[in-house]
Design a protein around this motif. Structure first.
Motif, short mmCIF file in Angstrom:
data_model
loop_
_atom_site.label_atom_id
_atom_site.label_comp_id
_atom_site.label_asym_id
_atom_site.label_seq_id
_atom_site.Cartn_x
_atom_site.Cartn_y
_atom_site.Cartn_z
N MET A 129 11.84 -0.90 -3.02
CA MET A 129 11.04 -0.89 -4.22
C MET A 129 11.11 -2.38 -4.39
SD MET A 129 11.53 2.46 -6.20
CE MET A 129 11.60 4.36 -5.77
N MET A 130 11.51 -3.21 -4.51
CA MET A 130 11.61 -4.33 -4.77
C MET A 130 11.14 -5.17 -3.82
SD MET A 130 11.25 -4.38 -8.46
CE MET A 130 11.14 -6.27 -7.96
N VAL A 131 11.29 -4.88 -2.72
CA VAL A 131 11.44 -5.64 -1.00
C VAL A 131 9.57 -5.85 -1.03
CG1 VAL A 131 11.36 -5.88 1.06
CG2 VAL A 131 13.25 -5.80 -0.77
N LYS A 132 9.39 -4.16 -0.75
CA LYS A 132 7.87 -4.00 -0.44
C LYS A 132 7.32 -5.08 -1.82
CE LYS A 132 9.24 0.85 -0.15
NZ LYS A 132 8.80 2.12 -0.04
N TRP A 133 7.51 -4.81 -3.26
CA TRP A 133 6.75 -5.10 -4.32
C TRP A 133 6.46 -6.43 -3.83
CZ3 TRP A 133 7.81 -8.79 -7.75
CH2 TRP A 133 5.79 -8.91 -9.15
N GLY A 134 7.81 -6.83 -3.95
CA GLY A 134 7.06 -8.37 -2.78
C GLY A 134 6.54 -9.51 -2.32
N ARG A 173 4.21 -7.72 -1.15
CA ARG A 173 2.58 -6.98 -0.86
C ARG A 173 1.84 -8.32 -2.03
NH1 ARG A 173 0.52 -4.61 -5.54
NH2 ARG A 173 1.95 -3.49 -6.42
N THR A 174 3.18 -8.80 -2.94
CA THR A 174 2.83 -9.44 -3.92
C THR A 174 2.67 -11.26 -3.67
OG1 THR A 174 4.63 -9.71 -5.49
CG2 THR A 174 2.63 -7.93 -6.35
N LYS A 175 3.61 -10.86 -2.61
CA LYS A 175 3.92 -12.17 -1.97
C LYS A 175 4.78 -12.75 -3.10
CE LYS A 175 1.03 -11.49 1.49
NZ LYS A 175 1.33 -11.34 2.40
N PHE A 176 5.94 -12.64 -3.99
CA PHE A 176 6.69 -12.81 -4.66
C PHE A 176 7.74 -13.11 -4.21
CE2 PHE A 176 9.88 -12.66 -8.17
CZ PHE A 176 9.50 -13.25 -8.64
N PRO A 177 8.18 -13.76 -3.88
CA PRO A 177 9.51 -14.18 -3.31
C PRO A 177 10.64 -14.03 -4.00
CG PRO A 177 9.00 -16.56 -4.01
CD PRO A 177 8.07 -15.37 -4.10
N ILE A 178 11.76 -12.60 -3.24
CA ILE A 178 12.93 -12.30 -3.84
C ILE A 178 14.00 -12.62 -2.64
CG2 ILE A 178 14.24 -9.86 -3.74
CD1 ILE A 178 11.27 -9.11 -5.04
N ILE A 179 14.78 -13.17 -3.20
CA ILE A 179 15.71 -13.53 -2.17
C ILE A 179 17.30 -12.04 -2.23
CG2 ILE A 179 18.06 -14.21 -1.94
CD1 ILE A 179 17.14 -16.82 -3.54
N ASN A 180 17.20 -11.53 -0.97
CA ASN A 180 18.11 -9.72 -1.15
C ASN A 180 19.38 -9.57 -0.37
OD1 ASN A 180 15.00 -7.64 -1.57
ND2 ASN A 180 13.96 -9.30 -0.22
N ILE A 181 20.09 -9.29 -1.04
CA ILE A 181 21.42 -9.51 -1.15
C ILE A 181 21.88 -7.65 0.47
CG2 ILE A 181 23.86 -10.42 -1.81
CD1 ILE A 181 22.42 -12.03 -3.59
N VAL A 182 22.21 -7.95 0.82
CA VAL A 182 23.40 -6.53 0.81
C VAL A 182 24.22 -6.75 1.43
CG1 VAL A 182 20.61 -5.66 1.75
CG2 VAL A 182 21.99 -7.20 3.58
N GLN A 235 9.57 -1.13 -12.81
CA GLN A 235 8.14 -1.71 -13.07
C GLN A 235 8.89 -2.46 -14.45
OE1 GLN A 235 5.69 -1.14 -13.31
NE2 GLN A 235 4.56 -2.40 -15.48
N MET A 236 10.39 -2.02 -14.86
CA MET A 236 10.98 -3.14 -15.94
C MET A 236 11.18 -4.34 -15.44
SD MET A 236 14.53 -2.40 -17.22
CE MET A 236 15.09 -2.03 -16.50
N PHE A 237 11.27 -4.38 -13.65
CA PHE A 237 11.73 -5.57 -13.32
C PHE A 237 10.00 -6.02 -13.40
CE2 PHE A 237 15.43 -3.74 -10.77
CZ PHE A 237 16.74 -3.49 -11.93
N THR A 238 9.39 -5.89 -12.63
CA THR A 238 8.39 -6.87 -12.73
C THR A 238 7.70 -7.07 -13.95
OG1 THR A 238 6.94 -5.21 -12.59
CG2 THR A 238 7.82 -5.20 -10.40
N GLU A 239 7.95 -6.38 -14.79
CA GLU A 239 7.47 -6.98 -16.51
C GLU A 239 8.61 -8.20 -16.92
OE1 GLU A 239 7.00 -4.01 -19.45
OE2 GLU A 239 6.32 -2.39 -18.11
#
Length: 333
Positions: free
Chosen positions: A159-164, A166-175, A133-137
């Motif tokens: 969680m952030m992957v699923k939020w991205g 769901r909201t169609k917000f692009p996130i570059i996910n590094i593993v 939630q802090m990140f999304t804010e």
């Protein structure tokens, strides 16, 4: 008396032990919670190592979050109405932790657990979901169009992957492992990079040019922070909220900072929550509750009674991207 998982030394490899201590008494504005479930988080172990933002007063009882039932309340205008309520809760600074049969905490550090959620689910309500939630804010306040996150295969990262998605917000996910790439693909992520790939820097640079991510959330630190900051566009901000690499930040292009107007900052959930007014915190908790159980949910990879804490910690350390390990403080087998 009650049983608790305590520690009395700061060690690189924490050595907690079962200890019998008096059941604490709630003071004004406080409640006594009978703990039913409590997870192991990286912050718990860092606290026991002595490398967390809040220094423990030894001996101390471990555990920052959990869930249980309020069985007693201290003096207060509203606390008496809380008795019998099933709650998710976090430990109050200077008070006992959640890895115990009972815990005293502040009443506003508890939130009602909805009837259809188990104690096990409620135990993971605060730390990861509130961090998400802090990140999304931060994303919303800065009007960012894309983001980067490290440790994307962690419970918080997923969680952030699923939020991205769901909201169609692009996130570059590094593993950092091929199997983690596949894991995030199965969650629907479009942009996944393996930091151990020989072409990682080139792939990151290319994606940054396309997506223009102007905010990053970094749990790793070390050399990776420099690589990401150097690839991000001008007028971007990079938040560090962890140091899984165990290393200090390195490799940042200094000229890129001032010519590109780039910022590097720290982000800590405790500080973020403390700066909020009670009304703002209530709104944030409400937002988490709306996402809890689907977008902001945690998988469970291990369940252990309190006296099996050694096995629980070992399981946690070897399965950090598989899900949460839960302790049951009231169970001794």
């Amino acid at each position: 008396m009650m049983r608790a998982l305590a520690f009395d030394k700061f060690l690189p490899d924490p050595k907690p032990f079962i200890k019998e201590v008096p059941i604490p008494t709630p003071g004004p504005g406080e409640v006594l919670v009978k703990m039913e479930a409590a997870p192991i988080n990286p912050s718990d172990l860092n606290w026991m190592k002595g490398v967390y933002g809040i220094k423990a007063e030894l001996p101390a009882i471990g555990g920052f979050e959990g869930a249980g039932t309020i069985i007693e309340t201290g003096p207060g205008l509203f606390t008496s109405f809380l008795k019998g309520r099933r709650v998710s809760c976090i430990a109050a600074p200077g008070k006992s932790g959640t890895w115990a049969e009972y815990m005293v905490t502040k009443s506003h550090y508890c939130t009602k657990l909805k009837d259809h959620f188990s104690f096990e689910q409620g135990a993971t309500f605060f730390i990861n979901p509130m961090t998400a939630q802090m990140f999304t804010e931060k994303i919303s306040a800065g009007k960012h169009k894309a983001a980067i996150q490290t440790a994307a295969a962690s419970s918080l990262g997923k969680m952030m992957v699923k939020w991205g998605e769901r909201t169609k917000f692009p996130i570059i996910n590094i593993v950092r492992r091929p199997e983690q790439v596949e894991m995030l693909k199965n969650l629907g992520s479009m942009y996944i990079l393996n930091s151990t790939s020989p072409t990682f820097k080139e792939e990151l640079s290319d994606l940054c040019k396309i997506l223009q991510p102007t905010i990053a959330f970094d749990a790793v630190s070390g050399e990776l922070t420099g690589v990401i900051m150097n690839a991000m566009p001008d007028n971007s901000i990079h938040y560090v909220y962890g140091a899984l690499s165990g290393q200090d930040i390195s490799g940042i292009n200094t000229r890129g900072l001032y010519f590109g107007n780039k910022l590097l900052g720290g982000l800590w959930l405790t500080s973020w929550m403390q700066k909020k007014t009670p009304f703002e915190l209530k709104l944030a908790i409400g937002a988490v509750q709306r996402n809890f159980g689907h977008t902001f949910n945690s998988e469970i990879t291990g369940r252990f009674p309190l006296n099996k804490y050694g096995e629980a910690i070992k399981t946690f350390k070897s399965n950090t991207s598989s899900g949460k390990v839960i302790l049951y403080p009231s169970q001794i087998i």
